[in-house]
Write a protein that holds these residues in place. Structure first.
Motif, PDB file in Angstrom:
ATOM      1  N   ILE A 164      19.360 -66.391 -24.164  1.00 46.76           N
ATOM      2  CA  ILE A 164      20.431 -65.734 -24.927  1.00 46.76           C
ATOM      3  C   ILE A 164      20.929 -66.599 -26.083  1.00 46.76           C
ATOM      4  CG2 ILE A 164      21.169 -64.356 -22.956  1.00 46.76           C
ATOM      5  CD1 ILE A 164      23.540 -66.278 -22.615  1.00 46.76           C
ATOM      6  N   ASP A 194      24.645 -59.960 -28.617  1.00 45.47           N
ATOM      7  CA  ASP A 194      24.968 -59.126 -27.462  1.00 45.47           C
ATOM      8  C   ASP A 194      25.704 -59.895 -26.377  1.00 45.47           C
ATOM      9  OD1 ASP A 194      23.766 -56.956 -28.665  1.00 45.47           O
ATOM     10  OD2 ASP A 194      21.845 -57.231 -27.633  1.00 45.47           O
ATOM     11  N   TYR A 195      25.815 -61.211 -26.552  1.00 38.35           N
ATOM     12  CA  TYR A 195      26.395 -62.050 -25.496  1.00 38.35           C
ATOM     13  C   TYR A 195      27.666 -62.757 -25.963  1.00 38.35           C
ATOM     14  CZ  TYR A 195      21.648 -60.964 -24.348  1.00 38.35           C
ATOM     15  OH  TYR A 195      20.480 -60.272 -24.149  1.00 38.35           O
ATOM     16  N   ARG A 224      11.186 -64.455 -28.409  1.00 32.33           N
ATOM     17  CA  ARG A 224      12.558 -64.128 -28.032  1.00 32.33           C
ATOM     18  C   ARG A 224      13.552 -64.779 -28.995  1.00 32.33           C
ATOM     19  NH1 ARG A 224      16.415 -60.745 -26.301  1.00 32.33           N
ATOM     20  NH2 ARG A 224      17.971 -61.734 -24.941  1.00 32.33           N
ATOM     21  N   GLU A 264      19.741 -62.702 -15.691  1.00 34.86           N
ATOM     22  CA  GLU A 264      19.410 -61.295 -15.912  1.00 34.86           C
ATOM     23  C   GLU A 264      18.897 -61.022 -17.325  1.00 34.86           C
ATOM     24  OE1 GLU A 264      22.671 -58.777 -14.962  1.00 34.86           O
ATOM     25  OE2 GLU A 264      22.956 -59.623 -12.955  1.00 34.86           O
ATOM     26  N   HIS A 265      19.437 -61.710 -18.308  1.00 31.48           N
ATOM     27  CA  HIS A 265      19.134 -61.394 -19.701  1.00 31.48           C
ATOM     28  C   HIS A 265      18.052 -62.289 -20.314  1.00 31.48           C
ATOM     29  CE1 HIS A 265      22.588 -58.814 -19.473  1.00 31.48           C
ATOM     30  NE2 HIS A 265      23.408 -59.836 -19.238  1.00 31.48           N
ATOM     31  N   GLU A 304      19.674 -69.891 -20.932  1.00 30.18           N
ATOM     32  CA  GLU A 304      18.997 -68.791 -20.225  1.00 30.18           C
ATOM     33  C   GLU A 304      19.920 -68.190 -19.163  1.00 30.18           C
ATOM     34  OE1 GLU A 304      14.454 -68.249 -19.106  1.00 30.18           O
ATOM     35  OE2 GLU A 304      15.430 -69.682 -17.775  1.00 30.18           O
ATOM     36  N   HIS A 305      19.998 -66.874 -19.168  1.00 34.04           N
ATOM     37  CA  HIS A 305      20.777 -66.128 -18.185  1.00 34.04           C
ATOM     38  C   HIS A 305      19.824 -65.504 -17.183  1.00 34.04           C
ATOM     39  CE1 HIS A 305      23.286 -62.846 -16.559  1.00 34.04           C
ATOM     40  NE2 HIS A 305      24.319 -63.608 -16.884  1.00 34.04           N
TER      41      HIS A 305
END
Length: 215
Positions: A114, A137-138, A62, A110-111, A107-108
């Motif tokens: 990040i 994207d964030y 990731r 939902e995502h 860490e999110h």
């Protein structure tokens, strides 16, 4: 590489045949990271939307995915480029090995992961220095300000720091806005402070002292 060998021999150099190069990668590197010496505990931190936690080797794919964005590399000092899975695994293998180098993944719920935030601690001067990045994207959603504020609070409340500071290149004002939202104060610009890709870059300095944080 015969031309290179011929060049060195022309200088009178002798080949050092008794030297052997060793390389650790892939599964061997993962095993080393999982079984080598005891790591320093890094606490989880929580904000309304995020969890800051130490990373593991399982996070390497990731992290590699997020760090393919060239605009992130342009804003960081010392990031390998192009960034590879082996780079991420090597970094994760050493997270938690030094007591004064604290790394969290952001860490999110939902995502997933990040971004990342790091704090180097100077025990002598009771100072902390931050570095961070966020997946493209964030951007613009206030996530980094949340993470920075959480680490600042940890530094003051748990580590007893007197000051937390950070810098950003002048071409990256978004980092400055995140630091301001987290309560940090712009303290000036260091001209030609860093060299990156043969260019001298200015750095904008931000900081927050405990006396200002407590008000």
């Amino acid at each position: 590489n015969e031309p290179a060998i011929g060049f060195y021999k022309s200088l009178g150099a002798e080949p050092m045949d008794e030297w052997t190069v060793f390389r650790l990668d892939d599964e061997a590197l993962a095993q080393f990271g999982a079984t080598s010496d005891v790591r320093v505990p890094i606490p989880k931190l929580h904000t309304p939307r995020l969890t800051l936690r130490p990373g593991t080797l399982a996070d390497a794919p990731r992290i590699t995915e997020l760090l393919q964005e060239p605009r992130i590399e342009a804003n960081l000092a010392g990031l390998p480029w192009p960034y590879t899975l082996e780079d991420a695994r090597a970094h994760m293998a050493y997270v938690g090995k030094k007591a004064d180098e604290l790394d969290w993944l952001i860490e999110h719920s939902e995502h997933g992961v990040i971004g990342s935030i790091h704090m180097s601690v100077n025990r002598r001067h009771l100072g902390g220095y931050l570095g961070f990045w966020l997946g493209k994207d964030y951007w613009g959603q206030g996530f980094m300000a949340e993470a920075v504020r959480s680490v600042i609070e940890y530094g003051f409340d748990e580590l007893g720091l007197a000051r937390v500071g950070a810098e950003h290149y002048t071409h990256n004002p978004a980092s400055g806005r995140a630091m301001e939202k987290a309560g940090m104060i712009c303290e000036g610009t260091r001209r030609a402070a860093y060299r990156k890709k043969d260019v001298q870059l200015d750095a904008v300095v931000y900081g927050l002292a405990r006396v200002d944080y407590a008000r």
